[in-house]
Design a protein around this motif. Structure first.
Motif, mmCIF file in Angstrom:
data_model
loop_
_atom_site.group_PDB
_atom_site.id
_atom_site.type_symbol
_atom_site.label_atom_id
_atom_site.label_comp_id
_atom_site.label_asym_id
_atom_site.label_seq_id
_atom_site.Cartn_x
_atom_site.Cartn_y
_atom_site.Cartn_z
ATOM 1 N N GLY A 146 0.919 -1.276 0.155
ATOM 2 C CA GLY A 146 0.156 0.007 0.019
ATOM 3 C C GLY A 146 0.825 1.245 -0.033
ATOM 4 N N VAL A 147 1.969 1.076 -0.277
ATOM 5 C CA VAL A 147 2.988 2.028 -0.320
ATOM 6 C C VAL A 147 3.189 2.818 -1.749
ATOM 7 C CG1 VAL A 147 5.212 3.423 0.391
ATOM 8 C CG2 VAL A 147 4.053 1.651 1.963
ATOM 9 N N SER A 148 3.161 3.901 -2.179
ATOM 10 C CA SER A 148 3.562 4.286 -3.495
ATOM 11 C C SER A 148 4.929 5.047 -3.242
ATOM 12 C CB SER A 148 2.858 5.702 -4.043
ATOM 13 O OG SER A 148 1.260 5.319 -3.787
ATOM 14 N N ILE A 149 5.748 4.613 -4.506
ATOM 15 C CA ILE A 149 7.277 5.083 -4.430
ATOM 16 C C ILE A 149 7.669 6.103 -5.398
ATOM 17 C CG2 ILE A 149 9.421 3.938 -4.605
ATOM 18 C CD1 ILE A 149 8.062 1.256 -3.442
ATOM 19 N N LEU A 150 8.231 7.064 -5.231
ATOM 20 C CA LEU A 150 9.228 7.732 -6.157
ATOM 21 C C LEU A 150 10.740 7.580 -5.569
ATOM 22 C CD1 LEU A 150 9.625 9.940 -8.187
ATOM 23 C CD2 LEU A 150 9.340 11.748 -6.495
ATOM 24 N N MET A 151 11.484 7.072 -6.544
ATOM 25 C CA MET A 151 12.789 6.713 -6.387
ATOM 26 C C MET A 151 13.694 7.620 -7.352
ATOM 27 S SD MET A 151 13.608 3.021 -7.875
ATOM 28 C CE MET A 151 12.979 2.345 -9.463
ATOM 29 N N VAL A 152 14.809 7.998 -6.964
ATOM 30 C CA VAL A 152 15.716 8.684 -7.883
ATOM 31 C C VAL A 152 16.719 7.526 -7.792
ATOM 32 C CG1 VAL A 152 17.819 10.207 -7.959
ATOM 33 C CG2 VAL A 152 15.480 10.853 -7.174
ATOM 34 N N GLU A 153 17.106 7.151 -9.181
ATOM 35 C CA GLU A 153 18.100 5.950 -9.322
ATOM 36 C C GLU A 153 18.631 6.221 -10.591
ATOM 37 O OE1 GLU A 153 20.287 3.585 -8.682
ATOM 38 O OE2 GLU A 153 18.600 3.379 -6.896
ATOM 39 N N HIS A 154 20.082 5.734 -10.631
ATOM 40 C CA HIS A 154 21.027 5.443 -11.736
ATOM 41 C C HIS A 154 20.903 4.312 -12.359
ATOM 42 C CE1 HIS A 154 22.575 9.697 -11.855
ATOM 43 N NE2 HIS A 154 22.887 9.540 -10.486
ATOM 44 N N HIS A 155 20.475 3.161 -11.850
ATOM 45 C CA HIS A 155 20.683 1.859 -12.279
ATOM 46 C C HIS A 155 19.322 1.810 -13.142
ATOM 47 C CE1 HIS A 155 23.509 1.359 -8.919
ATOM 48 N NE2 HIS A 155 23.710 0.243 -9.732
ATOM 49 N N MET A 156 19.686 1.814 -14.503
ATOM 50 C CA MET A 156 18.516 1.550 -15.303
ATOM 51 C C MET A 156 17.737 0.362 -15.583
ATOM 52 S SD MET A 156 17.854 4.551 -16.383
ATOM 53 C CE MET A 156 18.368 5.332 -15.069
ATOM 54 N N ASP A 157 18.585 -0.838 -15.166
ATOM 55 C CA ASP A 157 17.778 -1.991 -15.168
ATOM 56 C C ASP A 157 16.814 -2.215 -13.942
ATOM 57 O OD1 ASP A 157 19.308 -3.329 -16.938
ATOM 58 O OD2 ASP A 157 20.688 -4.285 -15.860
ATOM 59 N N LEU A 158 17.238 -1.460 -12.837
ATOM 60 C CA LEU A 158 16.058 -1.428 -11.762
ATOM 61 C C LEU A 158 15.052 -0.570 -12.017
ATOM 62 C CD1 LEU A 158 15.521 -2.084 -8.614
ATOM 63 C CD2 LEU A 158 16.911 0.007 -8.107
ATOM 64 N N VAL A 159 15.241 0.591 -12.752
ATOM 65 C CA VAL A 159 14.417 1.487 -13.041
ATOM 66 C C VAL A 159 13.397 0.678 -14.287
ATOM 67 C CG1 VAL A 159 13.587 3.542 -14.307
ATOM 68 C CG2 VAL A 159 15.693 3.602 -12.477
ATOM 69 N N MET A 160 13.568 0.349 -15.068
ATOM 70 C CA MET A 160 13.002 -0.236 -16.165
ATOM 71 C C MET A 160 12.320 -1.624 -15.594
ATOM 72 S SD MET A 160 13.106 1.864 -18.438
ATOM 73 C CE MET A 160 14.275 3.395 -18.741
ATOM 74 N N SER A 161 12.695 -2.176 -14.565
ATOM 75 C CA SER A 161 12.111 -3.508 -14.290
ATOM 76 C C SER A 161 10.945 -3.277 -13.366
ATOM 77 C CB SER A 161 13.127 -4.405 -13.682
ATOM 78 O OG SER A 161 13.782 -3.644 -12.554
ATOM 79 N N VAL A 162 10.841 -2.402 -12.507
ATOM 80 C CA VAL A 162 10.011 -2.171 -11.329
ATOM 81 C C VAL A 162 9.223 -0.858 -11.677
ATOM 82 C CG1 VAL A 162 11.398 -3.263 -9.828
ATOM 83 C CG2 VAL A 162 11.670 -0.900 -10.017
ATOM 84 N N SER A 163 9.501 -0.004 -12.464
ATOM 85 C CA SER A 163 8.634 1.377 -12.561
ATOM 86 C C SER A 163 7.330 1.166 -13.294
ATOM 87 C CB SER A 163 9.844 2.383 -13.232
ATOM 88 O OG SER A 163 10.744 2.773 -12.198
ATOM 89 N N ASP A 164 6.291 2.067 -12.948
ATOM 90 C CA ASP A 164 5.196 2.288 -13.730
ATOM 91 C C ASP A 164 5.380 3.586 -14.610
ATOM 92 O OD1 ASP A 164 3.775 -0.103 -12.681
ATOM 93 O OD2 ASP A 164 3.798 0.861 -10.758
ATOM 94 N N HIS A 165 6.137 4.516 -13.827
ATOM 95 C CA HIS A 165 6.028 5.714 -14.497
ATOM 96 C C HIS A 165 7.516 6.564 -14.273
ATOM 97 C CE1 HIS A 165 5.030 10.193 -14.431
ATOM 98 N NE2 HIS A 165 4.505 9.969 -15.414
#
Length: 607
Positions: free
Chosen positions: A534-553
């Protein structure tokens, strides 16, 4: 030790001291024991200020004087009861503590010590030279002492009364410090920014520490004045401030028993060297340096190191049971955060320029961009660490731009930091329990008095913290010092602390920084589990693998300007994003990439 057992132990110890002193008929020895109690009261409050809150003070002589002269003037100029005068002296000293605390909002460290030193010197000069009111060197005579059955207390009775006060002070301070407020004060000493980020009202906590130190020191001064029935400026010297500080540092700052050890040992030494004042001053200086450089934990720290029970647990050990899914935030859909035209300017440098975006409930959002794009500045503005120059930030429909960090946290926004900001000397469990500071409902007085509500809140917070540690796989390391964990596990501990604030929106500033590929993959799975909680997340990240695999937006910044946002696949092929990350030679290269499909190569790109 359980609270009831500790209470019985303190009561037995106090009764034993009272029993022994009842057999002592020598007023000189009774005076030494009485002064041990007086100095313990001074040191116990000073320990809250220095040992827990980490605030340096050299003005305790002024607070001692506030209590002493308050009771002197009240009992000689009015018909007030000596008992009420003692209570009033404590209140007046507390007000003086608030006045000393006011500069702590603006100054820290040695500068704060200088401000408190100035207060002590001003009070010393005031009582020494304003003879019409304070009597100067001649002093004030005829101070009415405390009475029992209309008779002044005897030397033995003064000792008994002082022992009871010391036992009461110890029990009350233990209630206060071994719970919500004790953790809050320790967090101030470690990192004020991180403390505010978990909901601690930093300035209020400092004021509480100063007031506690002032009240106990004022009571000590009032006791001396009433017992002597006389007070003059010779009692109020800079050496008294140094001696009170030495009591804490030599006995053991941050220990509940350090002030007692310091008071007993140093009062006895002080009495033994009373005939040689120069030797006293030399010894004070020597012991102060000795405590700072050789025994930083004081005498109590030495004993703690010798008798501490060590539990050997390997940091890399994993729990065999799969982590449970724990509901943290409310379920639902819709807009959670709206950023409109936010700008931040440091002179001519603008790390954020008219940035606008919106975050939805139940989504994992990513904020990416090259180094220097303004990502961390944006996170800091959202959480109240940095105040935006202009623009609007609305969270849950309320404007939060410029609001303090602790208030934003209490509204339901948690965060982690790019550079770890754990409270390293506290246990992992205490770090996570600190995250629930604003969710606990026991106030200052209920904590001080040890009321049942404080015990219930502590038990609930402890249970919740253990649940969150299990969620991130650290339950087996709950009692380890947070600073002793490997870097990757410290990242998890900071994440658990942020979750303990019960956020609806969790902001992660480069959560995968410093992690190896295996740890980064585990982090991705943890973020997905947190999203299901139930937690929405906003992350600043440099690892594009992580960003592309878990992000909705995904939102992309470049030099403080938003250049793109959308779904990960869309952003990955955006020509302006490609240009920002990789650079281009000419317009043909941009056009050639406009319709590029997602590729593993681009997913590996890092900023």
């Amino acid at each position: 030790m359980k609270r009831a057992q500790h209470f019985i132990g303190v009561a037995v110890a106090a009764a034993a001291v009272i029993g022994v002193t009842s057999l002592v008929g020598n007023d000189y020895y009774l005076r030494i024991i009485f002064m041990m109690c007086v100095y313990y009261l001074c040191a116990a409050g000073m320990n809250v200020l220095v040992g827990f809150a980490g605030q340096k003070s050299l003005g305790q002589a002024g607070l001692f004087a506030a209590g002493a002269y308050a009771v002197a003037l009240l009992t000689t100029k009015t018909e007030i009861s000596p008992w009420l005068a003692l209570i009033a002296a404590a209140a007046i000293s507390g007000v003086c503590g608030v006045l000393i605390a006011l500069p702590s909002l603006r100054v820290k460290g040695p500068y704060l010590a200088m401000v408190t030193l100035a207060f002590g010197i001003v009070v010393e000069k005031l009582v020494g030279e304003w003879t019409e009111v304070f009597g100067g060197a001649q002093g004030i005579y005829g101070i009415r002492p405390i009475t029992w059955n209309d008779q002044p207390l005897t030397s033995q009775q003064w000792v008994w009364f002082a022992v009871v006060l010391c036992a009461l002070a110890h029990l009350l301070l233990r209630n206060l410090l071994q719970g919500r407020f004790g953790r809050a004060l320790l967090s101030l000493q470690a990192d004020e920014i991180a403390s505010a980020s978990v909901g601690v009202r930093v300035y209020r906590a400092k004021v509480i520490a100063f007031v506690v130190a002032a009240v106990t020191c004022g009571i000590a001064g009032a006791l001396v004045a009433q017992q002597n029935q006389y007070i003059n400026s010779d009692f109020i010297t800079f050496h008294l401030s140094i001696f009170i500080l030495l009591l804490v540092l030599f006995g053991g700052a941050g220990s509940m028993y350090g002030p007692l050890i310091g008071a007993v040992i140093l009062t006895a030494v002080d009495a033994a060297l009373a005939r040689w004042p120069s030797a006293q001053h030399f010894l004070y200086g020597f012991l102060l340096l000795f405590a700072l450089y050789v025994m930083p934990g004081g005498v109590a720290g030495v004993f703690r190191a010798l008798f501490k029970e060590r539990t050997e647990t390997e940091a890399g050990e994993k729990s065999e049971e799969p982590p449970k899914t724990t509901r943290i935030g409310p379920a639902g859909e819709g807009e959670l955060l709206a950023v409109e035209g936010v700008t931040k300017a440091y002179g001519g440098v603008k790390p954020a320029q008219n940035v606008s975006f919106r975050l939805q409930r139940g989504h994992i959002h990513a904020l990416i961009g090259p180094n220097g794009a303004g990502k961390s500045t944006m996170i800091n503005m959202l959480t109240g660490v940095v105040k935006p120059t202009s623009g609007s930030i609305r969270f849950l429909g309320q404007e939060i731009a410029g609001k303090p960090a602790h208030l934003i946290c209490s509204m339901g926004m948690g965060r982690t930091f790019q550079n770890l900001r754990l409270f390293s000397d506290l246990s992992v469990l205490d770090n996570v329990m600190l995250g629930r500071h604003t969710r606990m409902r026991n106030g200052f007085f209920s904590s001080l008095m040890g009321l049942p509500v404080a015990g219930r809140q502590e038990a609930v917070t402890r249970g919740r913290a253990l649940e969150l540690l299990e969620l991130v796989g650290l339950a087996h390391l709950a009692h380890q010092p947070a600073g002793s964990l490997p870097y990757g596990l410290q990242r998890r501990a900071e994440l658990a602390r942020a979750l303990a604030t019960e956020p609806q929106l969790l902001l992660l500033d480069e959560p995968a920084a410093g992690l190896n590929p295996h740890e980064t993959a585990e982090l991705g799975q943890q973020l997905l589990r947190i999203g299901r909680c139930g937690v929405s997340i906003l992350m600043v990240e440099h690892h594009m693998d992580l960003v592309m695999s878990v992000s909705d937006h995904v939102i992309v910044l470049d030099y403080g300007i938003k250049i793109a946002e959308g779904k990960p696949a869309e952003v990955q092929c955006n020509p302006r994003v490609i240009e920002a990350y990789l650079g281009v030679d000419d317009e043909d290269d941009i056009e050639a990439r406009e319709t590029c499909p997602p590729s593993e190569g681009r997913r590996d790109a890092e900023t």
